[in-house]
Design an enzyme around this catalytic site. Structure first.
Site, PDB file in Angstrom:
ATOM      1  N   ASP A  60     -41.591 -57.082  50.589  1.00  0.00           N
ATOM      2  CA  ASP A  60     -42.224 -56.709  49.320  1.00  0.00           C
ATOM      3  C   ASP A  60     -41.649 -55.392  48.806  1.00  0.00           C
ATOM      4  OD1 ASP A  60     -43.859 -58.886  49.653  1.00  0.00           O
ATOM      5  OD2 ASP A  60     -45.535 -57.743  50.483  1.00  0.00           O
TER       6      ASP A  60
HETATM    7  N1  URA Z   1     -45.766 -59.403  55.031  1.00  0.00           N
HETATM    8  C1  URA Z   1     -46.144 -58.805  53.880  1.00  0.00           C
HETATM    9  O1  URA Z   1     -47.292 -58.836  53.509  1.00  0.00           O
HETATM   10  N2  URA Z   1     -45.207 -58.166  53.164  1.00  0.00           N
HETATM   11  C2  URA Z   1     -43.901 -58.056  53.561  1.00  0.00           C
HETATM   12  O2  URA Z   1     -43.098 -57.431  52.863  1.00  0.00           O
HETATM   13  C3  URA Z   1     -43.529 -58.680  54.759  1.00  0.00           C
HETATM   14  C4  URA Z   1     -44.488 -59.358  55.480  1.00  0.00           C
END
Ligand code: URA
Length: 242
Positions: free
Chosen positions: A105
């Protein structure tokens, strides 16, 4: 393999852009078969010649593998109209067709493998392979044995199937907790949704490993380095690629 220009070989090995390579050649730190070479136009045979760069022997690799410590605030994409991408953090000398293996993310930090080896990417991300990914997180809320057990059984995160069993380790339990979580899937916002399902919120998230590959803690956010041959071999071995 056919012969190629020395400067192209050095750039392909990740030593720098052609301009950076030329500068280094002028410093006389590059040798071919024991002879110092300062002309990037020299023809070399990667299969036969021994090329030393700053005293280190270089092996030509068809593919490049980069470990990036993704900082928060850049997107895991090759191009983006609004945000800086992870590719913007890498040197200009990298191969075409390099792309991130998987996605973090915008606000997640940590280990990201960037490569042009499509076969390895496929085997790391294929849903049936269940490659382990470990995250460090700070959580708003008290994480207890109850969550350890719930995650070990497989928590319902609102999808058709519950999340696969995951390993939760509590590093610090308090109103704000610190944990390590190992999952074997890569669903959208998976870690955040697993904690949301228990009424808690992820405040900070950082990936620290993927398969056998561990984030090099000597890299700071935004830092990168090429994988060692041993790291590439062990990733491939673990994922059964020869
Ligand atoms: N899980 C999440 O919530 N975000 C990420 O970036 C990776 C795994």
């Amino acid at each position: 393999m056919a012969t190629m220009r020395l400067d192209k070989f050095l750039a392909d090995c990740g030593c720098g852009t052609r301009a950076e390579v030329k500068k280094e050649l002028r410093k006389k730190t590059v040798s071919v078969n024991g002879k110092t070479v300062s002309d990037g136009g020299e023809k070399i045979d990667p299969d036969k010649d021994c090329i030393l760069w700053q005293g280190r022997e270089l092996c030509y690799s068809k593919y490049q593998y980069i470990m990036l410590y993704k900082p928060s605030g850049c997107v895991t994409a090759v191009t983006d109209r609004r945000h800086k991408t992870v590719m913007d953090l890498l040197p200009g000398s990298i191969h075409k067709n390099m792309a991130p293996a998987g996605r973090l993310d915008l606000d997640t930090e940590g280990l990201l493998l960037i490569t042009d080896d499509g076969e390895l990417v496929h085997s790391l991300l294929a849903p049936g392979k269940h490659v382990e990914k470990t995250y460090f997180a700070r959580i708003q809320g008290r994480v207890t044995k109850k969550e350890v057990q719930l995650f070990a059984r497989g928590v319902d995160i609102g999808d058709r199937d519950p999340a696969r069993p995951a390993r939760l380790e509590i590093l610090e339990e308090g109103p704000e907790s610190r944990i390590l979580l190992t999952i074997t899937e890569g669903r959208f916002h998976q870690v955040k949704r697993m904690f949301q399902a228990t009424g808690m919120e992820v405040l900070y998230l950082k990936r620290i490993s993927m398969g056998s590959l561990k984030l090099d803690e000597s890299l700071g956010p935004g830092g990168y380095r090429f994988l060692t041959d041993e790291e590439v071999e062990s990733l491939k071995k673990k994922e059964n690629i020869c």
